[in-house]
Design an enzyme around this catalytic site. Structure first.
Site, PDB file in Angstrom:
ATOM      1  N   LYS A   1      46.001  43.373  46.659  1.00  0.00           N
ATOM      2  CA  LYS A   1      46.831  42.216  46.300  1.00  0.00           C
ATOM      3  C   LYS A   1      48.199  42.336  46.954  1.00  0.00           C
ATOM      4  CE  LYS A   1      48.264  38.832  43.058  1.00  0.00           C
ATOM      5  NZ  LYS A   1      48.117  38.175  41.785  1.00  0.00           N
TER       6      LYS A   1
ATOM      7  N   GLU B   1      51.489  31.497  49.108  1.00  0.00           N
ATOM      8  CA  GLU B   1      50.141  30.919  49.195  1.00  0.00           C
ATOM      9  C   GLU B   1      50.059  29.713  50.115  1.00  0.00           C
ATOM     10  OE1 GLU B   1      47.836  31.088  45.549  1.00  0.00           O
ATOM     11  OE2 GLU B   1      46.651  29.384  46.242  1.00  0.00           O
TER      12      GLU B   1
ATOM     13  N   HIS C   1      36.907  27.750  37.170  1.00  0.00           N
ATOM     14  CA  HIS C   1      37.925  26.976  36.459  1.00  0.00           C
ATOM     15  C   HIS C   1      37.328  25.715  35.849  1.00  0.00           C
ATOM     16  CE1 HIS C   1      41.918  24.966  36.082  1.00  0.00           C
ATOM     17  NE2 HIS C   1      42.236  26.186  35.746  1.00  0.00           N
TER      18      HIS C   1
ATOM     19  N   ARG D   1      46.593  34.018  50.778  1.00  0.00           N
ATOM     20  CA  ARG D   1      46.666  34.338  49.344  1.00  0.00           C
ATOM     21  C   ARG D   1      45.618  33.547  48.562  1.00  0.00           C
ATOM     22  NH1 ARG D   1      52.046  35.404  45.542  1.00  0.00           N
ATOM     23  NH2 ARG D   1      50.846  35.756  43.652  1.00  0.00           N
TER      24      ARG D   1
ATOM     25  N   ARG E   1      69.698  31.365  36.131  1.00  0.00           N
ATOM     26  CA  ARG E   1      69.188  31.156  37.503  1.00  0.00           C
ATOM     27  C   ARG E   1      68.510  32.396  38.090  1.00  0.00           C
ATOM     28  NH1 ARG E   1      74.130  28.503  37.676  1.00  0.00           N
ATOM     29  NH2 ARG E   1      73.879  26.252  37.578  1.00  0.00           N
TER      30      ARG E   1
ATOM     31  N   ASN F   1      41.570  33.354  45.058  1.00  0.00           N
ATOM     32  CA  ASN F   1      40.949  32.348  44.186  1.00  0.00           C
ATOM     33  C   ASN F   1      39.430  32.322  44.327  1.00  0.00           C
ATOM     34  OD1 ASN F   1      43.474  31.595  43.323  1.00  0.00           O
ATOM     35  ND2 ASN F   1      43.699  30.025  44.898  1.00  0.00           N
TER      36      ASN F   1
ATOM     37  N   HIS G   1      37.169  30.919  41.676  1.00  0.00           N
ATOM     38  CA  HIS G   1      38.019  30.238  40.696  1.00  0.00           C
ATOM     39  C   HIS G   1      37.785  28.727  40.643  1.00  0.00           C
ATOM     40  CE1 HIS G   1      39.899  34.092  40.324  1.00  0.00           C
ATOM     41  NE2 HIS G   1      40.813  33.656  39.480  1.00  0.00           N
TER      42      HIS G   1
ATOM     43  N   GLU H   1      37.658  40.415  37.680  1.00  0.00           N
ATOM     44  CA  GLU H   1      38.719  40.285  38.696  1.00  0.00           C
ATOM     45  C   GLU H   1      38.753  41.535  39.592  1.00  0.00           C
ATOM     46  OE1 GLU H   1      40.484  37.563  39.190  1.00  0.00           O
ATOM     47  OE2 GLU H   1      40.729  36.514  37.276  1.00  0.00           O
TER      48      GLU H   1
ATOM     49  N   LYS I   1      53.865  35.283  40.770  1.00  0.00           N
ATOM     50  CA  LYS I   1      53.582  33.918  40.283  1.00  0.00           C
ATOM     51  C   LYS I   1      53.835  33.903  38.783  1.00  0.00           C
ATOM     52  CE  LYS I   1      49.976  31.955  43.214  1.00  0.00           C
ATOM     53  NZ  LYS I   1      48.586  31.461  43.158  1.00  0.00           N
TER      54      LYS I   1
ATOM     55  N   HIS J   1      38.747  33.702  30.844  1.00  0.00           N
ATOM     56  CA  HIS J   1      39.008  33.448  32.257  1.00  0.00           C
ATOM     57  C   HIS J   1      38.153  34.345  33.174  1.00  0.00           C
ATOM     58  CE1 HIS J   1      41.221  32.464  35.865  1.00  0.00           C
ATOM     59  NE2 HIS J   1      41.423  33.747  36.076  1.00  0.00           N
TER      60      HIS J   1
HETATM   61  N1  LIG Z   1      50.494  35.066  37.579  1.00  0.00           N
HETATM   62  C1  LIG Z   1      49.341  35.291  38.139  1.00  0.00           C
HETATM   63  O1  LIG Z   1      49.247  35.590  39.331  1.00  0.00           O
HETATM   64  C2  LIG Z   1      48.095  35.213  37.308  1.00  0.00           C
HETATM   65  C3  LIG Z   1      46.877  35.663  37.828  1.00  0.00           C
HETATM   66  C4  LIG Z   1      45.755  35.648  37.001  1.00  0.00           C
HETATM   67  C5  LIG Z   1      45.856  35.174  35.697  1.00  0.00           C
HETATM   68  N2  LIG Z   1      47.070  34.744  35.237  1.00  0.00           N
HETATM   69  C6  LIG Z   1      47.212  34.278  33.862  1.00  0.00           C
HETATM   70  O2  LIG Z   1      46.930  35.384  32.993  1.00  0.00           O
HETATM   71  C7  LIG Z   1      46.494  34.886  31.742  1.00  0.00           C
HETATM   72  C8  LIG Z   1      45.315  35.686  31.280  1.00  0.00           C
HETATM   73  O3  LIG Z   1      45.715  37.031  31.160  1.00  0.00           O
HETATM   74  P1  LIG Z   1      44.996  38.024  30.147  1.00  0.00           P
HETATM   75  O4  LIG Z   1      43.539  37.979  30.354  1.00  0.00           O
HETATM   76  O5  LIG Z   1      45.700  39.315  30.226  1.00  0.00           O
HETATM   77  O6  LIG Z   1      45.241  37.291  28.752  1.00  0.00           O
HETATM   78  P2  LIG Z   1      46.179  37.623  27.490  1.00  0.00           P
HETATM   79  O7  LIG Z   1      47.547  37.925  27.900  1.00  0.00           O
HETATM   80  O8  LIG Z   1      45.964  36.504  26.552  1.00  0.00           O
HETATM   81  O9  LIG Z   1      45.518  38.951  26.912  1.00  0.00           O
HETATM   82  C9  LIG Z   1      44.184  38.908  26.453  1.00  0.00           C
HETATM   83  C10 LIG Z   1      44.067  39.353  25.002  1.00  0.00           C
HETATM   84  O10 LIG Z   1      44.146  40.776  24.952  1.00  0.00           O
HETATM   85  C11 LIG Z   1      45.158  41.178  24.035  1.00  0.00           C
HETATM   86  N3  LIG Z   1      45.711  42.410  24.605  1.00  0.00           N
HETATM   87  C12 LIG Z   1      46.355  42.547  25.786  1.00  0.00           C
HETATM   88  N4  LIG Z   1      46.608  43.838  26.021  1.00  0.00           N
HETATM   89  C13 LIG Z   1      46.128  44.532  24.960  1.00  0.00           C
HETATM   90  C14 LIG Z   1      46.072  45.918  24.632  1.00  0.00           C
HETATM   91  N5  LIG Z   1      46.514  46.856  25.472  1.00  0.00           N
HETATM   92  N6  LIG Z   1      45.530  46.264  23.453  1.00  0.00           N
HETATM   93  C15 LIG Z   1      45.017  45.314  22.604  1.00  0.00           C
HETATM   94  N7  LIG Z   1      45.019  43.996  22.885  1.00  0.00           N
HETATM   95  C16 LIG Z   1      45.567  43.623  24.044  1.00  0.00           C
HETATM   96  C17 LIG Z   1      46.113  40.020  23.931  1.00  0.00           C
HETATM   97  O11 LIG Z   1      46.790  40.017  22.696  1.00  0.00           O
HETATM   98  C18 LIG Z   1      45.167  38.834  24.080  1.00  0.00           C
HETATM   99  O12 LIG Z   1      44.585  38.524  22.845  1.00  0.00           O
HETATM  100  C19 LIG Z   1      46.197  33.410  31.927  1.00  0.00           C
HETATM  101  O13 LIG Z   1      47.216  32.647  31.321  1.00  0.00           O
HETATM  102  C20 LIG Z   1      46.221  33.217  33.438  1.00  0.00           C
HETATM  103  O14 LIG Z   1      46.654  31.939  33.822  1.00  0.00           O
HETATM  104  C21 LIG Z   1      48.175  34.750  36.010  1.00  0.00           C
END
Ligand SMILES: NC(=O)c1ccc[n+]([C@@H]2O[C@H](COP(=O)([O-])OP(=O)(O)OC[C@H]3O[C@@H](n4cnc5c(N)ncnc54)[C@H](O)[C@@H]3O)[C@@H](O)[C@H]2O)c1
Length: 378
Positions: free
Chosen positions: A236, A246, A261, A250, A130, A254, A257, A194, A152, A275
């Site tokens: 942020k 949100e 998206h 917040r 939990r 987006n 997005h 971003e 999130k 993304h």
């Molecule tokens: N929680 C939130 O508020 C929020 C906000 C925006 C996006 N997201 C989520 O984040 C995700 C996208 O995140 P992302 O772009 O980091 O994707 P990811 O975690 O898939 O990382 C991108 C790629 O880079 C590689 N990588 C990461 N760090 C590395 C490093 N230091 N050296 C070498 N390779 C590295 C990973 O292995 C992967 O292949 C999506 O699922 C999205 O929904 C969440």
């Protein structure tokens, strides 16, 4: 916009959420201080590091070493890289691994990776017993400026992205910019979209600073990268402190997005369109659409497109690889993403760079016409 922190000194941004407040520590070389920071926050804790497998090969040893130096025993749970890991199956695997490792309420989960691992590990931390405390060690630019901050957490459902999750704040975010040295350039560029988003949505001064200093941010020259990341985190943190769940402001995060998206979903959330790349295109379209609605005189839409394109990001539908969905399909995807309320869509629109607002009454017919025109420019 605030002044750049002195080179070498980590910037500390607080997310002011009362008893759930936490620090985001940003700087080159902050990872080696993770152990002592955790030991102060959670004396006597043991840790489970949930790591992106690809990142683990590069940065797990340093993470384990800093924890060991602070007498924090750690087990590791490896997760395959990629969006596919935000699944029910992987969530179950991570939860079971945490339980098997006897991670209790007094212990800690450490998320080591990009947004995928941050979202997955955060959700597992929210659910197991939990609610376990967790620390984000974001390793992608996107994760350092966005997903690791704000609590999130989520996995994907077969019906859509991020549909199963929880709000669960970390107790610390440690963003070591040196980890970005190993990030593939395309991922860095996508994360940069971003970064620009923050300027576009709420800080024209930051946008202008990026326009002048993007090359240094990309090259990691001086402390430009650290300054950019800290500025985003500060924005942020302020937005999250005002609107954690949100219900209002917040949603400004987006920006770009809704359009983005739709293109991302149409490309099947694949390597065809990352993304951040979708966000770059989406932000350009949001500025152009706002201009068309008469919200914004002047050339801000062109400035935005120019800046993003100069960094190699897509800003026109013609920049997309492979087949592109038609206007009907894109509108379907937009309607799925954003509930249509009383025949209207909610969009994040702009009155200029740094002046985004939530528009709850956008006419879908206008969006459709706009998209049809943009598609015909291909
Ligand atoms: N929680 C939130 O508020 C929020 C906000 C925006 C996006 N997201 C989520 O984040 C995700 C996208 O995140 P992302 O772009 O980091 O994707 P990811 O975690 O898939 O990382 C991108 C790629 O880079 C590689 N990588 C990461 N760090 C590395 C490093 N230091 N050296 C070498 N390779 C590295 C990973 O292995 C992967 O292949 C999506 O699922 C999205 O929904 C969440």
């Amino acid at each position: 916009m605030t002044a750049a922190p002195r080179s070498g000194e980590p910037a500390i941004v607080q997310v002011a959420l009362g008893e759930r407040a936490y620090d985001i520590v940003i700087g080159r070389g902050v990872l080696p201080s993770l152990g002592s920071r955790v030991a102060t926050l959670k004396p006597g804790a043991k840790a489970a590091i949930v790591a992106d497998e690809a990142v683990a090969g590069l940065h797990l040893a340093a993470t384990t070493a800093t924890l060991a130096a602070a007498n924090i025993p750690a087990v590791t749970v490896n997760v395959p890289q990629g969006e596919g890991s935000k699944s029910f199956a992987m969530f179950e695997r991570v939860c079971e691994a945490l339980i098997e490792a006897r991670i209790e309420r007094g212990d800690l989960v450490v998320a080591l990776g990009g947004g995928v691992v941050g979202d997955l590990a955060g959700f597992a931390a929210a659910a197991v017993r939990r609610g376990l405390d967790y620390v984000q060690v974001p390793t992608s630019l996107l994760a350092q400026v966005d997903s690791s901050v704000g609590g999130k957490t989520a996995i994907n459902s077969s019906r859509g992205k991020n549909l199963v999750g929880a709000f669960h704040q970390p107790i610390l975010v440690a963003a070591d910019t040196a980890l970005l040295d190993t990030l593939p350039p395309r991922e860095f560029r996508a994360g940069y979209a971003e970064v620009v988003k923050y300027g576009m949505l709420g800080d024209a001064g930051f946008f202008a600073w990026l326009d002048a200093n993007a090359a240094d941010v990309f090259a990691g020259a001086g402390n430009a990268r650290e300054h950019a990341i800290a500025t985003c985190c500060r924005m942020k943190a302020e937005i999250v402190a005002r609107d954690e769940r949100e219900t209002g402001d917040r949603a400004l995060l987006n920006l770009g997005h809704t359009f983005g998206h739709a293109f991302e979903a149409a490309a099947g959330f694949s390597q065809r369109l990352l993304h951040g790349e979708a966000v770059a295109l989406g932000c350009t379209l949001a500025f152009e659409f706002s201009t068309r609605l008469g919200l914004m005189p002047g050339n801000d839409a062109a400035r935005v497109a120019q800046h993003l394109a100069a960094q190699g990001l897509p800003t026109r539908i013609a920049d997309l690889q492979g087949p592109v969905a038609d206007a009907d399909r894109l509108m379907d995807l937009i309607a799925q993403d954003k509930k249509v309320r009383r025949g209207k869509l909610t969009f994040i629109l702009v009155r200029g760079i740094g002046r985004a607002f939530v528009a709850p009454d956008v006419d879908p017919a206008e969006v459709r016409t706009f998209l049809s025109e943009k598609l015909s420019e291909r």
